[in-house]
Design a protein around this motif. Structure first.
Motif, PDB file in Angstrom:
ATOM      1  N   ARG A  42      80.927  65.414 176.709  1.00 15.16           N
ATOM      2  CA  ARG A  42      81.409  65.565 175.560  1.00 15.16           C
ATOM      3  C   ARG A  42      82.846  66.509 175.946  1.00 15.16           C
ATOM      4  NH1 ARG A  42      77.163  67.413 171.546  1.00 15.16           N
ATOM      5  NH2 ARG A  42      78.962  67.359 170.088  1.00 15.16           N
ATOM      6  N   ALA A  43      83.717  66.521 174.952  1.00 16.38           N
ATOM      7  CA  ALA A  43      84.952  67.291 175.267  1.00 16.38           C
ATOM      8  C   ALA A  43      84.410  68.502 174.918  1.00 16.38           C
ATOM      9  CB  ALA A  43      86.094  67.265 174.722  1.00 16.38           C
ATOM     10  N   ALA A  44      85.481  70.383 175.200  1.00 18.99           N
ATOM     11  CA  ALA A  44      84.171  71.311 174.952  1.00 18.99           C
ATOM     12  C   ALA A  44      84.172  71.376 173.210  1.00 18.99           C
ATOM     13  CB  ALA A  44      85.614  71.823 175.192  1.00 18.99           C
ATOM     14  N   LEU A  45      83.586  71.759 173.208  1.00 21.25           N
ATOM     15  CA  LEU A  45      83.080  72.068 171.855  1.00 21.25           C
ATOM     16  C   LEU A  45      84.105  72.773 171.238  1.00 21.25           C
ATOM     17  CD1 LEU A  45      78.795  72.592 172.156  1.00 21.25           C
ATOM     18  CD2 LEU A  45      80.436  70.760 172.220  1.00 21.25           C
ATOM     19  N   THR A  46      83.834  72.169 169.677  1.00 19.52           N
ATOM     20  CA  THR A  46      84.798  73.188 168.231  1.00 19.52           C
ATOM     21  C   THR A  46      84.275  73.831 167.606  1.00 19.52           C
ATOM     22  OG1 THR A  46      85.897  71.768 168.384  1.00 19.52           O
ATOM     23  CG2 THR A  46      86.420  72.740 166.481  1.00 19.52           C
ATOM     24  N   ASP A  47      84.250  75.427 167.000  1.00 21.55           N
ATOM     25  CA  ASP A  47      82.832  75.662 166.353  1.00 21.55           C
ATOM     26  C   ASP A  47      81.460  75.544 166.204  1.00 21.55           C
ATOM     27  OD1 ASP A  47      83.325  77.780 164.547  1.00 21.55           O
ATOM     28  OD2 ASP A  47      82.979  76.147 162.952  1.00 21.55           O
ATOM     29  N   PRO A  48      80.867  75.505 167.170  1.00 19.60           N
ATOM     30  CA  PRO A  48      79.828  75.847 167.909  1.00 19.60           C
ATOM     31  C   PRO A  48      78.550  76.142 167.133  1.00 19.60           C
ATOM     32  CG  PRO A  48      80.680  76.254 169.607  1.00 19.60           C
ATOM     33  CD  PRO A  48      81.553  76.176 168.878  1.00 19.60           C
ATOM     34  N   ALA A  49      77.382  76.191 166.011  1.00 18.24           N
ATOM     35  CA  ALA A  49      76.522  76.650 165.341  1.00 18.24           C
ATOM     36  C   ALA A  49      75.889  77.611 166.525  1.00 18.24           C
ATOM     37  CB  ALA A  49      75.545  75.734 165.051  1.00 18.24           C
ATOM     38  N   ILE A  50      75.944  78.597 166.481  1.00 17.14           N
ATOM     39  CA  ILE A  50      74.996  79.677 167.322  1.00 17.14           C
ATOM     40  C   ILE A  50      73.818  79.950 166.975  1.00 17.14           C
ATOM     41  CG2 ILE A  50      75.626  81.853 168.604  1.00 17.14           C
ATOM     42  CD1 ILE A  50      78.668  81.556 167.432  1.00 17.14           C
ATOM     43  N   ALA A  51      72.417  80.065 168.115  1.00 17.94           N
ATOM     44  CA  ALA A  51      71.680  80.734 167.744  1.00 17.94           C
ATOM     45  C   ALA A  51      70.826  81.299 168.293  1.00 17.94           C
ATOM     46  CB  ALA A  51      70.156  79.658 167.295  1.00 17.94           C
ATOM     47  N   TRP A  52      70.024  82.659 167.562  1.00 18.14           N
ATOM     48  CA  TRP A  52      69.097  83.187 169.013  1.00 18.14           C
ATOM     49  C   TRP A  52      67.878  82.740 168.997  1.00 18.14           C
ATOM     50  CZ3 TRP A  52      67.417  85.679 173.578  1.00 18.14           C
ATOM     51  CH2 TRP A  52      68.561  86.447 174.185  1.00 18.14           C
ATOM     52  N   GLY A 108      73.892  68.417 167.677  1.00 18.79           N
ATOM     53  CA  GLY A 108      74.885  68.624 169.176  1.00 18.79           C
ATOM     54  C   GLY A 108      75.465  70.105 169.421  1.00 18.79           C
ATOM     55  N   ASN A 109      76.376  70.154 168.247  1.00 22.29           N
ATOM     56  CA  ASN A 109      77.487  71.402 168.871  1.00 22.29           C
ATOM     57  C   ASN A 109      76.710  72.625 167.829  1.00 22.29           C
ATOM     58  OD1 ASN A 109      80.543  71.586 168.385  1.00 22.29           O
ATOM     59  ND2 ASN A 109      79.772  71.795 166.042  1.00 22.29           N
ATOM     60  N   CYS A 110      75.856  73.089 169.864  1.00 20.52           N
ATOM     61  CA  CYS A 110      75.164  74.405 169.512  1.00 20.52           C
ATOM     62  C   CYS A 110      75.848  75.093 170.679  1.00 20.52           C
ATOM     63  CB  CYS A 110      73.990  73.649 169.575  1.00 20.52           C
ATOM     64  SG  CYS A 110      73.303  73.016 168.243  1.00 20.52           S
ATOM     65  N   ALA A 111      75.616  76.776 170.415  1.00 24.14           N
ATOM     66  CA  ALA A 111      75.672  77.253 171.219  1.00 24.14           C
ATOM     67  C   ALA A 111      74.558  77.955 171.173  1.00 24.14           C
ATOM     68  CB  ALA A 111      76.686  78.080 171.831  1.00 24.14           C
ATOM     69  N   ILE A 112      73.295  77.735 172.432  1.00 25.28           N
ATOM     70  CA  ILE A 112      72.034  78.533 172.280  1.00 25.28           C
ATOM     71  C   ILE A 112      71.929  79.712 173.332  1.00 25.28           C
ATOM     72  CG2 ILE A 112      69.384  78.525 171.824  1.00 25.28           C
ATOM     73  CD1 ILE A 112      69.863  75.681 170.998  1.00 25.28           C
ATOM     74  N   ALA A 113      71.465  81.132 172.902  1.00 25.66           N
ATOM     75  CA  ALA A 113      70.706  81.825 174.016  1.00 25.66           C
ATOM     76  C   ALA A 113      69.439  82.051 173.451  1.00 25.66           C
ATOM     77  CB  ALA A 113      71.076  83.545 173.092  1.00 25.66           C
ATOM     78  N   VAL A 136      73.370  76.494 176.811  1.00 20.38           N
ATOM     79  CA  VAL A 136      72.509  77.679 176.376  1.00 20.38           C
ATOM     80  C   VAL A 136      71.856  78.395 177.711  1.00 20.38           C
ATOM     81  CG1 VAL A 136      70.385  76.022 177.715  1.00 20.38           C
ATOM     82  CG2 VAL A 136      69.658  77.741 176.362  1.00 20.38           C
ATOM     83  N   SER A 137      71.839  79.995 177.276  1.00 18.17           N
ATOM     84  CA  SER A 137      72.391  80.715 177.952  1.00 18.17           C
ATOM     85  C   SER A 137      70.280  81.260 178.224  1.00 18.17           C
ATOM     86  CB  SER A 137      72.955  82.013 178.291  1.00 18.17           C
ATOM     87  OG  SER A 137      73.725  81.007 178.749  1.00 18.17           O
ATOM     88  N   THR A 138      69.893  81.048 179.053  1.00 21.41           N
ATOM     89  CA  THR A 138      67.966  82.335 178.991  1.00 21.41           C
ATOM     90  C   THR A 138      68.167  83.259 179.111  1.00 21.41           C
ATOM     91  OG1 THR A 138      67.604  80.975 181.222  1.00 21.41           O
ATOM     92  CG2 THR A 138      67.271  80.265 178.886  1.00 21.41           C
ATOM     93  N   ALA A 308      76.591  81.181 176.538  1.00 21.97           N
ATOM     94  CA  ALA A 308      76.850  80.304 175.605  1.00 21.97           C
ATOM     95  C   ALA A 308      77.845  79.230 175.074  1.00 21.97           C
ATOM     96  CB  ALA A 308      75.118  80.376 174.964  1.00 21.97           C
ATOM     97  N   TYR A 309      78.373  80.026 173.937  1.00 21.72           N
ATOM     98  CA  TYR A 309      79.154  80.496 172.868  1.00 21.72           C
ATOM     99  C   TYR A 309      80.415  79.322 173.607  1.00 21.72           C
ATOM    100  CZ  TYR A 309      83.430  80.374 169.628  1.00 21.72           C
ATOM    101  OH  TYR A 309      84.460  80.587 168.470  1.00 21.72           O
ATOM    102  N   HIS A 310      81.335  81.077 175.148  1.00 23.85           N
ATOM    103  CA  HIS A 310      82.220  80.698 175.699  1.00 23.85           C
ATOM    104  C   HIS A 310      82.290  79.829 176.180  1.00 23.85           C
ATOM    105  CE1 HIS A 310      84.864  83.760 174.115  1.00 23.85           C
ATOM    106  NE2 HIS A 310      83.997  84.534 174.023  1.00 23.85           N
ATOM    107  N   ALA A 311      80.890  79.071 177.532  1.00 24.22           N
ATOM    108  CA  ALA A 311      81.119  78.202 178.271  1.00 24.22           C
ATOM    109  C   ALA A 311      81.130  76.828 176.830  1.00 24.22           C
ATOM    110  CB  ALA A 311      79.435  77.556 178.979  1.00 24.22           C
ATOM    111  N   ALA A 312      80.357  76.353 176.003  1.00 24.53           N
ATOM    112  CA  ALA A 312      80.614  75.684 174.774  1.00 24.53           C
ATOM    113  C   ALA A 312      82.593  74.983 174.690  1.00 24.53           C
ATOM    114  CB  ALA A 312      79.894  75.874 173.712  1.00 24.53           C
TER     115      ALA A 312
END
Length: 371
Positions: A42-52, A108-113, A136-138, A308-312
């Motif tokens: 998929r291309a770069a995500l648009t406004d992904p949901a962000i979770a910790w 799947g429109n997500c950025a997760i720590a 995801v970043s761990t 995670a967000y900026h990679a997404a």
């Protein structure tokens, strides 16, 4: 002993290294998907949901991690409430289930720590994220054979802290306070946690130079205050006045230890801890703890979410980064009585402002632990 606070506050230098040198040489910066499947193209995500995804809100440590994530979201112009908390309550199964549900809900429109709760849980978390085309970043926990560069761009980064040396240093402080002899007990974290293993190893390393110090017992207290209190009470029943010092794997455990000692009328027992929580730093100032170790959870929480967000959204491409930008150490600072007041004023009474786009730069104050 050198002043660790000066290293952290005054010097804007960064010391980074790839902490898993056993990785095969010559793989290069470009990574290929691992054998678990290539995920969703998929291309770069648009406004992904962000979770910790993290353990609990009862701990000052995790509250500070989340506050860093919230500060990052505010830097994007989003409200703090936009950061979704996936609280696993110390359950690896819940950690994985919550992440899978979050991925499904957001397609799947997500950025997760994420702290995967224990090392084996990191792999299924990463596989689920890659399969959904998310990022995801761990932090803290993963097995040694799991690497971000084996998962293309979806597994953005892993940050851990070099716990063995700091744990050894606080053990030396403890042993010196004990007069170089007597029995010591260790109350650890979750047995399968990387930091729990490293902090116990640090204690054992220090023991080599103190032949008159005896390690009476070492048991897991699961990072928990109540479990720490119960375990310390059992140690007191078993070993009594043979115990001359206590090595705690984190501050929360130390609070329980102090509670158990007070219940038996024991004051002034030498105790060391880890995490650098505000309460623990105050206890160092008050003489209830000899030392604690600060890992800057606010910065760790914010920068992990930022990566995670900026990679997404495509700000940078993880697979084009060098390996030391994908597995790296966070800052580690020893806090003792001589440093605690200065440290408290700089890092606890007011929170520094970080550039959340300076992922690996010196303005983050990221240094490797210095002996």
């Amino acid at each position: 002993m050198s002043t660790f606070i000066k290293d952290f506050i005054e010097r804007e230098t960064i010391s980074r290294r790839n902490f898993l040198f056993a990785a095969a040489a010559g793989m290069g910066a470009a990574a290929v998907p691992g054998p678990w499947g290539g995920g969703v193209a998929r291309a770069a995500l648009t406004d992904p949901a962000i979770a910790w995804s993290y353990r609990d809100r009862a701990s000052a440590y995790w509250n500070s991690v989340v506050s860093g994530g919230e500060a990052f979201l505010e830097s994007l112009g989003k409200p703090k409430s936009a950061l979704i908390s996936l609280i696993n309550e110390g359950s690896s199964e819940k950690s994985l289930a919550d992440i899978k549900a979050f991925l499904a809900k957001n397609n799947g429109n997500c950025a997760i720590a994420c702290d995967a709760n224990d090392s084996p849980n990191a792999r299924p978390v990463v596989e689920a994220v890659q399969a959904a085309g998310a990022y995801v970043s761990t932090i803290w926990n993963k097995t040694d054979d799991l690497h971000p560069w084996d998962f293309g761009d979806n597994y953005v980064s892993h940050m851990t802290w070099s716990d063995e040396k700091p744990a050894e240093e606080i053990a030396r402080i403890l042993f010196k306070a004990m007069g170089g002899e007597g029995g010591v007990v260790h109350l650890g974290g979750i047995a399968a946690n990387n930091p729990a293993v490293e902090r116990l190893n640090g204690l054992k390393n220090a023991l080599k130079d103190f032949p008159k110090i005896e390690l009476l017992d070492a048991q897991p207290a699961d990072w928990d205050t109540q479990k720490g209190a119960a375990l310390m009470a059992s140690f007191l029943t078993r070993y009594g006045d043979k115990i001359k010092g206590v090595h705690c794997a984190n501050d929360n455990i130390a609070y329980g230890v102090i509670e158990a000692l007070r219940a038996e009328g024991i004051e002034n027992m030498p105790i060391v801890a880890y995490d650098g929580n505000p309460e623990a730093v105050q206890m160092v100032l008050d003489g209830q703890l000899l030392a604690t170790v600060f890992t800057n959870p606010h910065w760790g929480g914010g920068i992990s979410a930022a990566l995670a967000y900026h990679a997404a959204i495509g700000t940078f491409k993880p697979s084009e980064e060098p390996k030391e930008h994908r597995e790296f150490y966070g800052p580690t600072v020893l806090v003792t009585a001589k440093d605690a007041a200065e440290f408290k004023a700089k890092y606890l009474d007011s929170v520094p402002t970080y550039d959340w786009k300076d992922f690996w730069g010196p303005s983050n104050g990221q240094i490797q632990y210095k002996s």
